[in-house]
Design a protein around this motif. Sequence first.
Motif, PDB file in Angstrom:
ATOM      1  N   SER A  77       0.832  -1.195   0.000  1.00  0.00           N
ATOM      2  CA  SER A  77       0.000   0.000   0.000  1.00  0.00           C
ATOM      3  C   SER A  77       0.872   1.253   0.000  1.00  0.00           C
ATOM      4  CB  SER A  77      -0.936   0.031   1.212  1.00  0.00           C
ATOM      5  OG  SER A  77      -1.971   0.999   1.010  1.00  0.00           O
ATOM      6  N   THR A  78       1.759   1.292  -0.961  1.00  0.00           N
ATOM      7  CA  THR A  78       2.697   2.406  -1.087  1.00  0.00           C
ATOM      8  C   THR A  78       2.678   2.902  -2.522  1.00  0.00           C
ATOM      9  OG1 THR A  78       4.123   1.459   0.624  1.00  0.00           O
ATOM     10  CG2 THR A  78       5.094   3.134  -0.811  1.00  0.00           C
ATOM     11  N   VAL A  79       2.713   4.199  -2.675  1.00  0.00           N
ATOM     12  CA  VAL A  79       2.824   4.797  -3.994  1.00  0.00           C
ATOM     13  C   VAL A  79       4.162   5.523  -4.072  1.00  0.00           C
ATOM     14  CG1 VAL A  79       1.899   6.538  -5.562  1.00  0.00           C
ATOM     15  CG2 VAL A  79       0.349   4.987  -4.366  1.00  0.00           C
ATOM     16  N   TYR A  80       4.850   5.316  -5.176  1.00  0.00           N
ATOM     17  CA  TYR A  80       6.174   5.894  -5.373  1.00  0.00           C
ATOM     18  C   TYR A  80       6.152   6.918  -6.499  1.00  0.00           C
ATOM     19  CZ  TYR A  80       7.506   1.633  -2.871  1.00  0.00           C
ATOM     20  OH  TYR A  80       7.600   0.625  -1.960  1.00  0.00           O
ATOM     21  N   LEU A  81       7.056   7.863  -6.404  1.00  0.00           N
ATOM     22  CA  LEU A  81       7.316   8.768  -7.514  1.00  0.00           C
ATOM     23  C   LEU A  81       8.822   8.752  -7.754  1.00  0.00           C
ATOM     24  CD1 LEU A  81       6.026  10.768  -9.524  1.00  0.00           C
ATOM     25  CD2 LEU A  81       6.720  12.597  -7.961  1.00  0.00           C
ATOM     26  N   GLN A  82       9.212   8.052  -8.800  1.00  0.00           N
ATOM     27  CA  GLN A  82      10.621   8.001  -9.173  1.00  0.00           C
ATOM     28  C   GLN A  82      10.921   9.219 -10.033  1.00  0.00           C
ATOM     29  OE1 GLN A  82      13.125   5.710  -8.357  1.00  0.00           O
ATOM     30  NE2 GLN A  82      14.455   7.221  -9.364  1.00  0.00           N
ATOM     31  N   MET A  83      11.869  10.011  -9.608  1.00  0.00           N
ATOM     32  CA  MET A  83      12.183  11.256 -10.305  1.00  0.00           C
ATOM     33  C   MET A  83      13.624  11.192 -10.795  1.00  0.00           C
ATOM     34  SD  MET A  83      10.318  14.005  -7.773  1.00  0.00           S
ATOM     35  CE  MET A  83      11.520  13.802  -6.460  1.00  0.00           C
ATOM     36  N   ASN A  84      13.780  11.169 -12.102  1.00  0.00           N
ATOM     37  CA  ASN A  84      15.095  11.133 -12.726  1.00  0.00           C
ATOM     38  C   ASN A  84      15.326  12.418 -13.517  1.00  0.00           C
ATOM     39  OD1 ASN A  84      15.431   8.462 -11.792  1.00  0.00           O
ATOM     40  ND2 ASN A  84      14.487   7.628 -13.647  1.00  0.00           N
ATOM     41  N   GLY A  85      16.560  12.694 -13.810  1.00  0.00           N
ATOM     42  CA  GLY A  85      16.858  13.885 -14.596  1.00  0.00           C
ATOM     43  C   GLY A  85      16.321  15.148 -13.964  1.00  0.00           C
ATOM     44  N   LEU A  86      16.479  15.268 -12.662  1.00  0.00           N
ATOM     45  CA  LEU A  86      15.896  16.403 -11.944  1.00  0.00           C
ATOM     46  C   LEU A  86      16.494  17.719 -12.403  1.00  0.00           C
ATOM     47  CD1 LEU A  86      15.577  14.758  -8.456  1.00  0.00           C
ATOM     48  CD2 LEU A  86      13.714  15.847  -9.702  1.00  0.00           C
ATOM     49  N   LYS A  87      15.641  18.730 -12.415  1.00  0.00           N
ATOM     50  CA  LYS A  87      16.026  20.073 -12.832  1.00  0.00           C
ATOM     51  C   LYS A  87      15.760  21.051 -11.686  1.00  0.00           C
ATOM     52  CE  LYS A  87      14.486  19.060 -17.563  1.00  0.00           C
ATOM     53  NZ  LYS A  87      13.588  19.493 -18.664  1.00  0.00           N
ATOM     54  N   PRO A  88      16.440  22.179 -11.668  1.00  0.00           N
ATOM     55  CA  PRO A  88      16.187  23.167 -10.600  1.00  0.00           C
ATOM     56  C   PRO A  88      14.719  23.568 -10.503  1.00  0.00           C
ATOM     57  CG  PRO A  88      18.212  23.710 -11.735  1.00  0.00           C
ATOM     58  CD  PRO A  88      17.591  22.579 -12.499  1.00  0.00           C
ATOM     59  N   GLU A  89      14.031  23.593 -11.622  1.00  0.00           N
ATOM     60  CA  GLU A  89      12.610  23.967 -11.604  1.00  0.00           C
ATOM     61  C   GLU A  89      11.722  22.902 -10.988  1.00  0.00           C
ATOM     62  OE1 GLU A  89      14.689  24.018 -14.233  1.00  0.00           O
ATOM     63  OE2 GLU A  89      13.652  23.437 -16.100  1.00  0.00           O
TER      64      GLU A  89
END
Length: 125
Positions: A77-89
């Motif tokens: 019962s977990t939701v993930y947000l994988q964030m790659n290529g992060l930008k300052p914005e």
Amino acid sequence: QMQLVESGGGSVQAGGSLRLSCVPSGDTFGGLTVAWFRQAPGKEREFVSAHRRSGGYTYYTESVKGRFTISRDIAKSTVYLQMNGLKPEDTGVYFCAAGRPILSAIRDRSMYNYWGQGTQVTVSS
């Protein structure tokens, strides 16, 4: 009242990655749609991504398509947000939300009943 708990925020350099997690404290998401919103300083909270339990459909705001991936582990019962290529914005406080939005309003924060306290994401150039 369901309480959502986010984790995984932090500070990274541009191009880096982070994975955010959202769990419902003492409960399960069940059939709820779970979404991520973010709020940068001085700006309104904006939609980032959502996952519909029914059909497993996913939705993204245009600026994160191809870089972010939302997923759900039903057993945990977990939701993930994988964030790659992060930008300052991408910098801001990221909030997890859950609710039963109609499809046409899945990006509308007023459609979500449950919210977490947020986790800070800071991306430096």
